[in-house]
Scaffold this active site. Sequence first.
Site, PDB file in Angstrom:
ATOM      1  N   GLU A 207       0.826  -1.213   0.000  1.00  0.00           N
ATOM      2  CA  GLU A 207       0.000   0.000   0.000  1.00  0.00           C
ATOM      3  C   GLU A 207       0.861   1.263   0.000  1.00  0.00           C
ATOM      4  O   GLU A 207       0.497   2.272  -0.618  1.00  0.00           O
ATOM      5  CB  GLU A 207      -0.957  -0.003   1.189  1.00  0.00           C
ATOM      6  CG  GLU A 207      -1.926  -1.178   1.231  1.00  0.00           C
ATOM      7  CD  GLU A 207      -2.715  -1.357  -0.064  1.00  0.00           C
ATOM      8  OE1 GLU A 207      -2.976  -0.346  -0.768  1.00  0.00           O
ATOM      9  OE2 GLU A 207      -3.081  -2.507  -0.375  1.00  0.00           O
TER      10      GLU A 207
ATOM     11  N   TYR B  23      -0.053  -9.419  -8.385  1.00  0.00           N
ATOM     12  CA  TYR B  23      -1.103 -10.323  -7.888  1.00  0.00           C
ATOM     13  C   TYR B  23      -0.524 -11.722  -7.674  1.00  0.00           C
ATOM     14  O   TYR B  23       0.425 -12.135  -8.342  1.00  0.00           O
ATOM     15  CB  TYR B  23      -2.236 -10.449  -8.908  1.00  0.00           C
ATOM     16  CG  TYR B  23      -3.231  -9.316  -8.953  1.00  0.00           C
ATOM     17  CD1 TYR B  23      -3.113  -8.185  -8.165  1.00  0.00           C
ATOM     18  CD2 TYR B  23      -4.320  -9.394  -9.825  1.00  0.00           C
ATOM     19  CE1 TYR B  23      -4.041  -7.161  -8.232  1.00  0.00           C
ATOM     20  CE2 TYR B  23      -5.250  -8.373  -9.911  1.00  0.00           C
ATOM     21  CZ  TYR B  23      -5.115  -7.257  -9.115  1.00  0.00           C
ATOM     22  OH  TYR B  23      -6.034  -6.246  -9.197  1.00  0.00           O
TER      23      TYR B  23
ATOM     24  N   HIS C  61      -0.260  -1.661  -9.908  1.00  0.00           N
ATOM     25  CA  HIS C  61       0.111  -3.067  -9.837  1.00  0.00           C
ATOM     26  C   HIS C  61       1.008  -3.470 -11.007  1.00  0.00           C
ATOM     27  O   HIS C  61       0.844  -2.988 -12.128  1.00  0.00           O
ATOM     28  CB  HIS C  61      -1.143  -3.946  -9.817  1.00  0.00           C
ATOM     29  CG  HIS C  61      -1.953  -3.791  -8.573  1.00  0.00           C
ATOM     30  ND1 HIS C  61      -3.257  -3.351  -8.583  1.00  0.00           N
ATOM     31  CD2 HIS C  61      -1.638  -3.996  -7.265  1.00  0.00           C
ATOM     32  CE1 HIS C  61      -3.720  -3.301  -7.339  1.00  0.00           C
ATOM     33  NE2 HIS C  61      -2.750  -3.677  -6.529  1.00  0.00           N
TER      34      HIS C  61
END
Length: 311
Positions: free
Chosen positions: A148, A202, A157
Amino acid sequence: MFTPIVSVPTSAPLLEPPDDAADPPTGTLFERDIMGVDSESVEQGSLSGGKNGVSNEAARWPNAEVPYVFSKLYERDAARKHIVLTAMRGFDRTCVRFIPRKNERDYIVINAGNRLCASFVGNQHQGKQDVFLSIGACTDELGKIQHELMHAIGFYHEQSRIDRDDYVEINWDNVQSRGDFQRYDNTTAFGLPYDFGSILHYGTNDLGINESVWTIRPLLQYRANYSSAIGQRLWLSDSDEEKINRMYKCGKHRPPVPEGFATTDVSDHIMESTTSSYRTARRKSSTPSDRTTTRPGIMARMGKFFKSLFG
């Protein structure tokens, strides 16, 4: 002489800690943890930043200094507060410094919220700027906090890079929302290659309809080396740090690391928050090739960091 990467006040804060803000509605979040961006902006190419770093220099923090304050709930929880400060200090191989706010107009507020981990991307120039780090859900791994904070200093991302299809594939039949796996071209990677081990990547099964089935994975030619690397929330990767240094034009400048950072009782909480994810990473690093690539290097760096911190 540069100030420390994290400066911990030894006396009472100059300003009254703010009340904890309520979590923004989940439906307003872009890619599940980014505030202030909507899917329409992505389609129109109007993101304020952007291969995964903000290209608009106005969105960067002046002098690579990010003023911060903690919310009231964090001020009442010394252990969790120091976990966040430790994650901030982990940017020590960059020139970005998190500094206690004095009277700076633009600053971040570390909010406990409810169950949300979320941030804006880059300096919004709106005064108070929330970073949501739910106590427990977001503080059980230092890498979740650093994820974050990477958003807050100006990064999207990793798998959103325009060149990502050259490195990973998406299982579109299993994603909950196609909007969570888009790519966009108004960003920059600062000349660095795709980073499977980025703290901003991810994980293999993230955001899937069936959580036991993959949603994103390396292409076949990269799978043997990097399958267990993606989605790590241990620590900043070498490439993460290099991108920060290039974004903020750090050169060779690195602020000194402060001494006497945490007391023994607080350090126990910090080590506990990291040990389980460290062990999990070792179990996942099951192939010889993985043991010579991303995770081991990150874990070795973490070991050195904590040795310097606690002796």
